[in-house]
Design a protein around this motif. Structure first.
Motif, mmCIF file in Angstrom:
data_model
loop_
_atom_site.group_PDB
_atom_site.id
_atom_site.type_symbol
_atom_site.label_atom_id
_atom_site.label_comp_id
_atom_site.label_asym_id
_atom_site.label_seq_id
_atom_site.Cartn_x
_atom_site.Cartn_y
_atom_site.Cartn_z
ATOM 1 N N PRO A 114 -10.820 9.391 5.332
ATOM 2 C CA PRO A 114 -10.329 8.038 4.895
ATOM 3 C C PRO A 114 -9.163 8.001 4.179
ATOM 4 O O PRO A 114 -8.852 9.278 3.442
ATOM 5 N N PRO A 115 -8.621 7.165 4.095
ATOM 6 C CA PRO A 115 -6.966 6.759 3.389
ATOM 7 C C PRO A 115 -7.407 7.208 1.777
ATOM 8 O O PRO A 115 -8.471 6.815 1.303
ATOM 9 N N ARG A 116 -6.362 7.663 1.177
ATOM 10 C CA ARG A 116 -6.496 8.031 -0.271
ATOM 11 C C ARG A 116 -5.505 7.595 -1.023
ATOM 12 O O ARG A 116 -4.352 7.580 -0.503
ATOM 13 N N PHE A 138 0.875 -1.138 0.047
ATOM 14 C CA PHE A 138 0.033 0.020 -0.090
ATOM 15 C C PHE A 138 1.066 1.327 -0.151
ATOM 16 O O PHE A 138 2.035 1.253 0.475
ATOM 17 N N THR A 139 0.385 2.339 -0.554
ATOM 18 C CA THR A 139 1.056 3.620 -0.398
ATOM 19 C C THR A 139 0.366 4.457 0.946
ATOM 20 O O THR A 139 -0.738 4.706 0.954
ATOM 21 N N PRO A 140 1.469 4.881 1.676
ATOM 22 C CA PRO A 140 0.930 5.410 2.947
ATOM 23 C C PRO A 140 0.142 6.762 2.456
ATOM 24 O O PRO A 140 0.294 7.294 1.611
ATOM 25 N N SER A 141 -0.915 6.957 3.419
ATOM 26 C CA SER A 141 -2.047 8.033 3.371
ATOM 27 C C SER A 141 -2.077 8.671 4.781
ATOM 28 O O SER A 141 -2.293 8.140 5.747
ATOM 29 N N GLU A 176 -2.346 0.206 10.080
ATOM 30 C CA GLU A 176 -1.483 0.065 9.016
ATOM 31 C C GLU A 176 -0.250 0.777 9.387
ATOM 32 O O GLU A 176 -0.081 1.519 10.422
ATOM 33 N N VAL A 177 0.892 0.082 8.915
ATOM 34 C CA VAL A 177 2.369 0.141 9.531
ATOM 35 C C VAL A 177 3.192 0.595 8.270
ATOM 36 O O VAL A 177 2.914 -0.068 7.314
ATOM 37 N N SER A 217 3.412 0.702 2.974
ATOM 38 C CA SER A 217 2.755 0.529 4.121
ATOM 39 C C SER A 217 2.346 -0.877 3.736
ATOM 40 O O SER A 217 2.045 -1.472 2.877
ATOM 41 N N ALA A 218 1.888 -1.530 5.081
ATOM 42 C CA ALA A 218 1.316 -2.860 5.163
ATOM 43 C C ALA A 218 0.059 -2.695 6.170
ATOM 44 O O ALA A 218 0.009 -1.762 7.015
#
Length: 160
Positions: free
Chosen positions: A117-119, A110-113, A141-142, A149-150
């Motif tokens: 809500p996450p974008r 994942f790409t950190p946001s 999310e880490v 990120s995961a």
């Protein structure tokens, strides 16, 4: 190290991986595998699966399957599920269902946001939102690198 840690947390458990690839994630899961645990991984690419099977041929706790991620289903429920390939995007509800109560789910890439809500690419990231807010999961999310990120989640013991 994250994959080693989650595998080690379930020393007698069933550990699964969707998307064996070259076997790097499999090796990390294997490094934390308890004596009584089993690891089953699946890869669509026959050549990659064959190579990974060769690496782990000496360990009867490890099974490498070739084909669609749904080949994992007969081995469920999972105490750890590293969903790096099929399932994560095409059937997220089924991914959650394959977890045992108390099972740990790891989803990467994942790409950190910094927003809620996450974008992603200016749009709400519905997939990430699905996992982070699923009623049967406690999820967070880490960061794994500054640019990736995961999601790490645990399936609740009982529905709320």
């Amino acid at each position: 190290m994250l994959l080693r840690t989650v595998a080690a947390a379930k020393p007698g458990g069933v550990v699964a991986e969707s998307g064996t690839g070259s076997g790097v994630g499999t090796a990390w899961l294997h490094s934390g595998l308890g004596v009584g645990a089993r690891l089953v991984t699946v890869e669509r690419d026959q050549e990659l699966a064959r190579r990974a099977a060769g690496v782990f041929a000496g360990d009867s706790r490890v099974s490498v399957l070739t084909g669609d991620w749904r080949l994992l289903e007969p081995h469920a429920p999972f105490d750890v599920f590293f969903c790096d390939g099929g399932g994560k995007r095409d059937d997220p509800g089924r991914v959650v269902e394959l977890l045992a109560p108390g099972g740990i789910l790891v989803l990467d890439d994942f790409t950190p946001s910094a927003e809620w809500p996450p974008r992603f690419d200016g749009e709400v990231d519905d997939l990430r939102l699905f996992y982070l807010t699923h009623p049967d999961l406690d999820a967070t999310e880490v960061l794994t690198t500054p640019a990736s990120s995961a999601i790490v989640a645990a399936r609740r013991q009982a529905p709320r």
